[in-house]
Design a protein around this motif. Structure first.
Motif, PDB file in Angstrom:
ATOM      1  N   UNK B 133     -10.817  -0.365  -6.609  1.00 39.54           N
ATOM      2  CA  UNK B 133      -9.414  -0.717  -6.743  1.00 39.54           C
ATOM      3  C   UNK B 133      -9.267  -2.167  -7.200  1.00 39.54           C
ATOM      4  N   UNK B 134     -10.101  -3.013  -6.675  1.00 42.78           N
ATOM      5  CA  UNK B 134      -9.978  -4.441  -6.946  1.00 42.78           C
ATOM      6  C   UNK B 134     -10.174  -4.791  -8.417  1.00 42.78           C
ATOM      7  N   UNK B 135     -10.926  -3.939  -9.096  1.00 43.94           N
ATOM      8  CA  UNK B 135     -11.203  -4.230 -10.497  1.00 43.94           C
ATOM      9  C   UNK B 135     -10.085  -3.767 -11.414  1.00 43.94           C
ATOM     10  N   UNK B 186       6.331  -8.591 -12.768  1.00 46.81           N
ATOM     11  CA  UNK B 186       5.701  -8.145 -14.008  1.00 46.81           C
ATOM     12  C   UNK B 186       5.223  -9.306 -14.853  1.00 46.81           C
ATOM     13  N   UNK B 187       6.054 -10.335 -14.911  1.00 40.70           N
ATOM     14  CA  UNK B 187       5.647 -11.500 -15.697  1.00 40.70           C
ATOM     15  C   UNK B 187       4.432 -12.155 -15.064  1.00 40.70           C
ATOM     16  N   UNK B 188       4.437 -12.222 -13.730  1.00 39.06           N
ATOM     17  CA  UNK B 188       3.340 -12.912 -13.058  1.00 39.06           C
ATOM     18  C   UNK B 188       2.042 -12.123 -13.080  1.00 39.06           C
ATOM     19  N   UNK B 189       2.161 -10.807 -12.880  1.00 37.54           N
ATOM     20  CA  UNK B 189       0.946 -10.059 -12.580  1.00 37.54           C
ATOM     21  C   UNK B 189       0.618  -8.927 -13.549  1.00 37.54           C
ATOM     22  N   UNK B 190       1.458  -8.721 -14.559  1.00 36.97           N
ATOM     23  CA  UNK B 190       1.157  -7.657 -15.518  1.00 36.97           C
ATOM     24  C   UNK B 190      -0.170  -7.932 -16.210  1.00 36.97           C
ATOM     25  N   UNK B 191      -1.045  -6.931 -16.255  1.00 39.42           N
ATOM     26  CA  UNK B 191      -2.327  -7.070 -16.941  1.00 39.42           C
ATOM     27  C   UNK B 191      -3.378  -7.820 -16.145  1.00 39.42           C
ATOM     28  N   UNK B 192      -3.064  -8.134 -14.931  1.00 38.07           N
ATOM     29  CA  UNK B 192      -4.010  -8.892 -14.100  1.00 38.07           C
ATOM     30  C   UNK B 192      -4.735  -7.936 -13.151  1.00 38.07           C
ATOM     31  N   UNK B 193      -5.983  -8.212 -12.862  1.00 42.71           N
ATOM     32  CA  UNK B 193      -6.736  -7.335 -11.959  1.00 42.71           C
ATOM     33  C   UNK B 193      -6.253  -7.531 -10.526  1.00 42.71           C
ATOM     34  N   UNK B 194      -6.418  -6.494  -9.744  1.00 37.29           N
ATOM     35  CA  UNK B 194      -5.891  -6.529  -8.390  1.00 37.29           C
ATOM     36  C   UNK B 194      -6.472  -7.661  -7.558  1.00 37.29           C
ATOM     37  N   UNK B 195      -7.759  -7.918  -7.725  1.00 44.06           N
ATOM     38  CA  UNK B 195      -8.368  -8.966  -6.909  1.00 44.06           C
ATOM     39  C   UNK B 195      -7.772 -10.320  -7.303  1.00 44.06           C
ATOM     40  N   UNK B 196      -7.546 -10.456  -8.593  1.00 42.86           N
ATOM     41  CA  UNK B 196      -6.900 -11.667  -9.115  1.00 42.86           C
ATOM     42  C   UNK B 196      -5.484 -11.786  -8.535  1.00 42.86           C
ATOM     43  N   UNK B 197      -4.764 -10.671  -8.554  1.00 40.95           N
ATOM     44  CA  UNK B 197      -3.402 -10.659  -8.018  1.00 40.95           C
ATOM     45  C   UNK B 197      -3.415 -11.130  -6.570  1.00 40.95           C
ATOM     46  N   UNK B 305     -14.424   2.965 -15.785  1.00 40.54           N
ATOM     47  CA  UNK B 305     -13.287   3.823 -16.123  1.00 40.54           C
ATOM     48  C   UNK B 305     -12.806   3.567 -17.542  1.00 40.54           C
ATOM     49  N   UNK B 306     -13.597   2.922 -18.319  1.00 39.38           N
ATOM     50  CA  UNK B 306     -13.219   2.649 -19.693  1.00 39.38           C
ATOM     51  C   UNK B 306     -12.425   1.354 -19.775  1.00 39.38           C
ATOM     52  N   UNK B 307     -11.976   0.896 -18.656  1.00 41.06           N
ATOM     53  CA  UNK B 307     -11.293  -0.400 -18.596  1.00 41.06           C
ATOM     54  C   UNK B 307     -12.233  -1.363 -17.872  1.00 41.06           C
ATOM     55  N   UNK B 308     -11.759  -1.943 -16.824  1.00 42.32           N
ATOM     56  CA  UNK B 308     -12.552  -2.974 -16.170  1.00 42.32           C
ATOM     57  C   UNK B 308     -13.206  -2.515 -14.882  1.00 42.32           C
ATOM     58  N   UNK B 309     -12.715  -1.412 -14.342  1.00 40.73           N
ATOM     59  CA  UNK B 309     -13.173  -1.027 -13.013  1.00 40.73           C
ATOM     60  C   UNK B 309     -14.405  -0.143 -13.078  1.00 40.73           C
ATOM     61  N   UNK B 310     -15.310  -0.365 -12.145  1.00 41.73           N
ATOM     62  CA  UNK B 310     -16.445   0.542 -12.085  1.00 41.73           C
ATOM     63  C   UNK B 310     -16.610   1.147 -10.697  1.00 41.73           C
ATOM     64  N   UNK B 311     -17.144   2.353 -10.691  1.00 40.02           N
ATOM     65  CA  UNK B 311     -17.398   3.072  -9.455  1.00 40.02           C
ATOM     66  C   UNK B 311     -18.861   3.462  -9.389  1.00 40.02           C
ATOM     67  N   UNK B 312     -19.223   4.111  -8.329  1.00 34.27           N
ATOM     68  CA  UNK B 312     -20.616   4.472  -8.095  1.00 34.27           C
ATOM     69  C   UNK B 312     -20.758   5.982  -7.974  1.00 34.27           C
ATOM     70  N   UNK B 313     -21.815   6.522  -8.542  1.00 34.61           N
ATOM     71  CA  UNK B 313     -22.117   7.929  -8.290  1.00 34.61           C
ATOM     72  C   UNK B 313     -23.579   8.045  -7.884  1.00 34.61           C
ATOM     73  N   UNK B 314     -23.921   9.094  -7.203  1.00 39.07           N
ATOM     74  CA  UNK B 314     -25.319   9.257  -6.830  1.00 39.07           C
ATOM     75  C   UNK B 314     -25.549  10.473  -5.983  1.00 39.07           C
TER      76      UNK B 314
END
Lengths: 345, 345
Positions: B133-135, B186-197, B305-314
């Motif tokens: 989520x953070x990514x 929206x102005x402050x946080x649009x396009x920003x990653x959650x951890x950044x937010x 996810x094709x954007x910035x976030x990554x998950x784990x599988x195994x």
DNA sequence: TATTGGCACTCTTCACAGTAGAGTGCTATG
DNA sequence: CATAGCACTCTACTGTGAAGAGTGCCAATA
């Protein structure tokens, strides 16, 4: 009481309860030792022979103790449910309430916790279905313009849970138009149950050729799409302590349960049998639904969300589970869940 | 290649692969029969004695065949990962793609299907975590008046998934005010990653006393609340065919895995070890994380996810799982998942 | 007539011993 | 250095026998 007199009944119950406790074929001597009927083993033997004749118990092999048959279990459970003097440990009631109390906010978590709780108390598989989507009422609908060809649609339900989705629009709509759609949908379907909405949408769409109002037609299409996403029947399970129990020493029983978990469809088929109007129901031997689950039973009950929708909770375990203990637990859990949900309204 | 010459290496691998295939201590004669090294059993015996000396294999008892040690497995897996000439059956690649293709729309279902797929191919426990989520980046925020003291807040993420929640307001706001809040967010946080937010919100809240704008302060509070709900780390698992596999004839292995499933925290602790920058990683013997999982191993990889976030599988399975087969499967699944998600953007 | 004690019989379970077989280490040899 | 041979070890399996739990039946009894 059918064909059994009271004494025979008592002895049958003694045998079954002993077998449930000990998981070992029960002999006549064993019965006299564990219960004080004031009868000698020889007498018990005669009665046991009669019970075997009637199909309630059986011998794994010549000159072994007796083991309950499926018929025996069914009879046993029936008498248990009829008497219903099933009492519960206060501590358990308390613990139960504590576990479910205080997480009303999040239905998903509540369901999750409930399945874990059932599993914890039973050591078997706990199952919980959410309140049936079809029973839930629609409180509010909103459609908001998002990009030129996408709109965000939001459904708010009677219990204040929210579902939403981005929907594609085939042409550009103004927010004004979308508001009109929203308005129409709210007037038509506010406070109506989802299944009812479904019917009405189908009916109106069939009449739509007459109305000929593009926006309304679109509204209905939107609504149809929104509702279709509600079909998924989520289903939570827990198998918390199942692996600890000596019962499951037989690896095949674990396998059977695992197999059941795998296939949600089977599970739903199983739960389709449950009658929502009754209290606790017990299904002994699930082989008529799923052949491999011959040696498993299910104890279920239903709960409501305090509004109109009801869901199912229960446990699945070996046929020789401790019904006496588990029936009240399932009963209580269902009631607690209903209470918690009602209070959070 | 450390302390082993090529021939010894080959024989070690032969022993481990044989043990994985047969699940039986491997003797010198067995090796000569299954592989044509052009060596006699006696020679193999000498080499085996050396390998035992070095701690790669061990004897369950005097004069039995050899079994790989944890160290042996680790070495084996390392060479496998280094060579990486691991080829896959075309049919499997195809099946894999088919399973994941065409359900891009719904991330939850995709994750679910992926875990089932992993479980299906491995017969073990499949695990998939959603993109962190953070990514994820925030694309759009909206706050809509719902009742006098409640507002519906909506977060739309970079991948077009939507989250929302009803929030309580401490006083009555007009929709105009809410729009202003929305705008500011929206102005402050649009396009920003959650951890950044998260960081920015914390920072601005600390400065807020200076700004003193009530609405903005409220906006930040809303935002904080919205983001906090993103903390839940869902985690899907499947154990589809695990029960069929002869490997699990040992009931304790099933129990270990079940125990692991029970406790999501343990699972997350396990996955915390995974390095998102590398490809496939293998953890042999999980006892340093969870003592009861001594005889289990984990093969993991990451996807984006094709954007910035990554998950784990195994997958998690017995230490003597077939790494040669499963490493490429995990690798391929991760890549397929990334591909499917990227395409659906 | 229902209950009971006695008795012979059945079948499982467990311990024990004996054997077959797989595998080893050591040693002598090419 | 590789190998053949040999004595040795340990497990897994098999069969046997004794102990024990339980039965069914029958005759005696209240």
């Amino acid at each position: 009481m059918s064909e059994l007199n009271e004494r025979t009944e008592k002895i049958l119950r003694a045998i079954i309860q002993s077998y449930i406790d000990l998981n070992v074929p029960i002999g006549s001597y064993m019965v006299t030792r564990r219960f004080s009927f004031g009868l000698s083993p020889a007498t018990i033997r005669n009665i046991m022979a009669a019970l075997e004749e009637l199909g309630y118990i059986t011998q794994p092999y010549t000159s072994a103790g007796r083991v309950p048959t499926e018929r025996g279990y069914k009879h046993y459970v029936d008498t248990l449910l009829k008497e219903y003097s099933l009492s519960m440990n206060k501590a358990i009631i308390h613990e139960l309430f504590n576990r479910l109390h205080g997480i009303e906010i999040d239905l998903q978590r509540l369901i999750n916790e409930t399945s874990k709780t059932l599993s914890f108390f039973s050591s078997y598989l706990g199952i919980v279905t959410p309140p049936r989507a079809e029973d839930r009422t629609l409180k509010h609908i909103r459609v908001i313009k998002y990009t030129s060809n996408k709109a965000l649609s939001i459904l708010i339900f009677g219990d204040d849970t929210v579902k939403n989705r981005l929907i594609d629009l085939e042409r550009v709509y103004t927010q004004r138009e979308l508001d009109k759609i929203t308005n129409y949908l709210n007037i038509s379907f506010g406070g109506v149950s989802l299944s009812e909405v479904k019917d009405r949408v189908a009916y109106q769409l069939s009449r739509e050729s007459i109305i000929c109002d593009r926006l309304i037609a679109k509204s209905l299409m939107v609504c149809k799409e929104l509702i279709s996403m509600e079909n998924e029947d989520i289903l939570m399970e827990g198998l918390t302590g199942a692996s600890n129990l000596p019962d499951f020493a037989d690896i095949n029983e674990i396998k059977d349960i695992l197999k059941a978990i795998e296939d949600k469809h089977l599970m739903l088929k199983l739960l389709a049998q449950v009658d929502s109007s009754e209290g606790v129901q017990v299904f002994v031997g699930l082989e008529n639904i799923i052949p491999s689950m011959k040696k498993l039973s299910m104890v279920v009950s239903t709960y409501t969300d305090g509004m109109d929708a009801h869901g199912t909770i229960g446990i699945i375990g070996p046929t020789r589970m401790n019904y006496k203990e588990l029936i009240p637990i399932v009963d209580r859990t269902a009631k607690t869940l209903t209470k918690v949900l009602s209070e959070s309204q």
